[in-house]
Design a protein around this motif. Structure first.
Motif, PDB file in Angstrom:
ATOM      1  N   ASP A 137      63.796  51.314   1.456  1.00  0.00           N
ATOM      2  CA  ASP A 137      63.937  51.105   2.900  1.00  0.00           C
ATOM      3  C   ASP A 137      63.591  52.337   3.733  1.00  0.00           C
ATOM      4  O   ASP A 137      63.731  52.309   4.953  1.00  0.00           O
ATOM      5  N   SER A 138      63.124  53.413   3.100  1.00  0.00           N
ATOM      6  CA  SER A 138      62.676  54.588   3.853  1.00  0.00           C
ATOM      7  C   SER A 138      61.280  54.320   4.412  1.00  0.00           C
ATOM      8  O   SER A 138      60.478  53.604   3.820  1.00  0.00           O
ATOM      9  N   ILE A 139      61.004  54.917   5.559  1.00  0.00           N
ATOM     10  CA  ILE A 139      59.683  54.834   6.171  1.00  0.00           C
ATOM     11  C   ILE A 139      58.842  55.994   5.635  1.00  0.00           C
ATOM     12  O   ILE A 139      59.306  57.132   5.589  1.00  0.00           O
ATOM     13  N   VAL A 140      57.606  55.679   5.224  1.00  0.00           N
ATOM     14  CA  VAL A 140      56.711  56.688   4.670  1.00  0.00           C
ATOM     15  C   VAL A 140      55.362  56.645   5.383  1.00  0.00           C
ATOM     16  O   VAL A 140      55.019  55.658   6.031  1.00  0.00           O
ATOM     17  N   ARG A 141      54.608  57.738   5.227  1.00  0.00           N
ATOM     18  CA  ARG A 141      53.257  57.852   5.778  1.00  0.00           C
ATOM     19  C   ARG A 141      52.291  58.137   4.636  1.00  0.00           C
ATOM     20  O   ARG A 141      52.592  58.925   3.744  1.00  0.00           O
TER      21      ARG A 141
END
Length: 64
Positions: free
Chosen positions: A44-48
């Motif tokens: 559920d972490s946002i990544v780039r």
């Protein structure tokens, strides 16, 4: 530029935990990708997206 180039810099969400030196899974632009990172990143972490290597992405966590 090919179609893969367009996902550089895009953000997505971790659907399977990424552990340093082990791949996980991220969802980006509606598609699931195998991903790696230099750090552990929980679900559920946002990544780039930083890099594309064949069908595997290198990502970094986007800090809140």
């Amino acid at each position: 530029r090919d179609n893969l180039d367009r996902i550089y810099g895009m953000k997505g969400i971790v659907t399977e935990e990424i552990i340093k030196n082990k791949s996980g899974v991220v969802k980006i632009d509606g598609k699931y990708w195998t991903a790696v990172s230099d750090n552990d990143i929980p679900v559920d972490s946002i990544v780039r997206v930083l890099e594309i290597n064949s069908v595997k992405l290198k990502v970094e966590k986007v800090e809140d």
